[in-house]
Write a protein that holds these residues in place. Structure first.
Motif, short mmCIF file in Angstrom:
data_model
loop_
_atom_site.label_atom_id
_atom_site.label_comp_id
_atom_site.label_asym_id
_atom_site.label_seq_id
_atom_site.Cartn_x
_atom_site.Cartn_y
_atom_site.Cartn_z
N GLY A 24 0.81 -1.22 0.00
CA GLY A 24 0.00 0.00 0.00
C GLY A 24 0.84 1.27 0.00
O GLY A 24 0.45 2.29 -0.56
N GLN A 82 3.67 5.19 -5.05
CA GLN A 82 5.01 5.71 -5.34
C GLN A 82 5.53 5.16 -6.68
O GLN A 82 6.13 5.88 -7.47
N LEU A 124 5.92 7.18 8.54
CA LEU A 124 6.04 6.28 7.39
C LEU A 124 6.45 7.06 6.14
O LEU A 124 7.29 6.61 5.35
N LEU A 162 9.80 6.50 3.80
CA LEU A 162 9.69 6.31 2.36
C LEU A 162 10.51 7.38 1.63
O LEU A 162 11.23 7.07 0.66
N GLN A 219 8.32 12.92 -7.28
CA GLN A 219 8.43 11.69 -6.51
C GLN A 219 8.42 11.97 -5.00
O GLN A 219 7.77 11.28 -4.23
N LEU A 220 9.13 13.02 -4.60
CA LEU A 220 9.19 13.38 -3.18
C LEU A 220 7.89 14.09 -2.75
O LEU A 220 7.48 13.97 -1.59
N GLN A 266 5.03 13.17 -3.87
CA GLN A 266 4.17 12.00 -3.64
C GLN A 266 4.47 11.36 -2.28
O GLN A 266 3.56 11.05 -1.51
N SER A 267 5.74 11.15 -2.00
CA SER A 267 6.07 10.43 -0.76
C SER A 267 5.69 11.25 0.47
O SER A 267 5.27 10.69 1.49
N GLN A 274 -1.02 10.04 -1.75
CA GLN A 274 -1.83 8.98 -1.17
C GLN A 274 -0.96 7.83 -0.65
O GLN A 274 0.06 7.50 -1.24
N ILE A 275 -1.39 7.24 0.45
CA ILE A 275 -0.87 5.93 0.88
C ILE A 275 -2.07 5.00 0.90
O ILE A 275 -3.08 5.29 1.56
N ASN A 276 -1.99 3.89 0.17
CA ASN A 276 -3.13 2.97 0.13
C ASN A 276 -3.26 2.18 1.42
O ASN A 276 -2.25 1.81 2.03
N GLN A 277 -4.48 1.93 1.82
CA GLN A 277 -4.70 1.06 2.98
C GLN A 277 -4.41 -0.38 2.59
O GLN A 277 -4.70 -0.79 1.48
N ALA A 278 -3.84 -1.12 3.53
CA ALA A 278 -3.53 -2.54 3.25
C ALA A 278 -4.85 -3.31 3.13
O ALA A 278 -5.81 -2.99 3.79
#
Lengths: 201, 201
Positions: A184, A189, B150, B154, B189-190, B192-193, B197-201
């Protein structure tokens, strides 16, 4: 020099298990200790064989490194074919394959052995370079994007950096993240690196 | 063991240039050869001093590594204060600072010395870990985002991976990209990090 006495288990040069035992021991040693500290003597001791047998099978430490540092058969093909699916979920699919490699102990050892090796040894760096250039460039070239080679290198950089931070430096909370959570984190990324914007200089 | 004969230039323990000469030689050796291959003997030879002087000033190779592997004064503060500007260009500002570090030879040597060192030596890995945890976490915590720790890890992974691919593995076309083009590649890229978005597991 080793404090471990080799535990010889009666393996002989003709034993088909001997090569596998050396391969497994070498892979672990390169992944955990790095190229310079993974000595033929220590690898032989871990495999329970005489150091001369390691040389018999693999000629040199360089050759041993090259032979055992191979990703599982099919990994390159799986990566190369990811571009066949929908472009807007390529990041998700690549993240799943990458985390799958990280979570397979043998494949992870290959990956980490190459990264640790590349830090000390130009031949190991070449091996990383060839893999990134082959697998990532093939994948990026299969997408309808600008600058595919640059995207390939950026994508490879993110994968390498994540492995380095998670398994070698062990930064938290990255190191203890479970597989699905890592997918996720990486998916958006890698979607950005493969299909997102690149700013003009 | 060294094939280079030390070129003693008459430097004495009290000479204020001696410590600087050893520092410069050690930084280069750690960056180019990695921790294990950068011996006190080779560093002393490159600095033109007796190996005993290196020990006199720095006690041990571990201590020498720690002392010379410091980023330029102000680098951490510059990174920590990046969050004060507009959030939608944080990636651009961080990319400029990172590429500025890469393009300063001393700072780059520190960065690469730590990365190469981390591959072989747990103490060097700790140094990388502390820097990522301090500088990147401070930056991410200053932004109004979910999962700041997190994101920090990343972001650190991307920076480490880019340095690794560009300077250690030397993949092309990444290795020969000029500074402004590298900023253009890293900025989205940075962004984004740090803010995407960070996807949920």
């Amino acid at each position: 020099m080793s404090r471990t006495t080799p535990q010889r288990s009666g393996r002989r040069p003709g034993d088909p298990q001997t090569r596998r035992a050396i391969t497994a021991a070498a892979r672990q040693a390169f992944a955990r200790s790095g190229y310079d500290r993974a000595t033929i003597r220590a690898i032989a001791a871990a495999a329970g064989v005489d150091p001369a047998l390691v040389v018999h099978y693999f000629q040199s430490k360089e050759q041993l490194f090259r032979d055992v540092m191979q990703l599982p058969p099919g990994a390159a093909e799986r990566i190369a074919r990811l571009g066949e699916g929908p472009a807007d979920s390529i990041g998700q699919r690549l993240a799943e394959v990458v985390v799958g490699i990280f979570e397979n102990p043998d494949a992870r050892d290959v990956f980490l052995g190459r990264i640790r090796g590349a830090s000390a040894h130009p031949e190991a760096a070449d091996l990383v370079k060839q893999t990134v250039e082959r697998d990532m460039v093939t994948l990026a070239a299969s997408l309808d994007v600008d600058r595919p080679e640059l995207r390939a290198m950026l994508t490879g950089s993110i994968v390498i950096g994540t492995a380095f931070a998670r398994y070698i430096v062990r930064v938290e909370p990255l190191a203890s993240l479970d597989g699905p959570a890592l997918v996720g984190l990486l998916a958006p990324q890698l979607q950005q690196s493969l299909t997102g914007q690149i700013n003009q200089a």
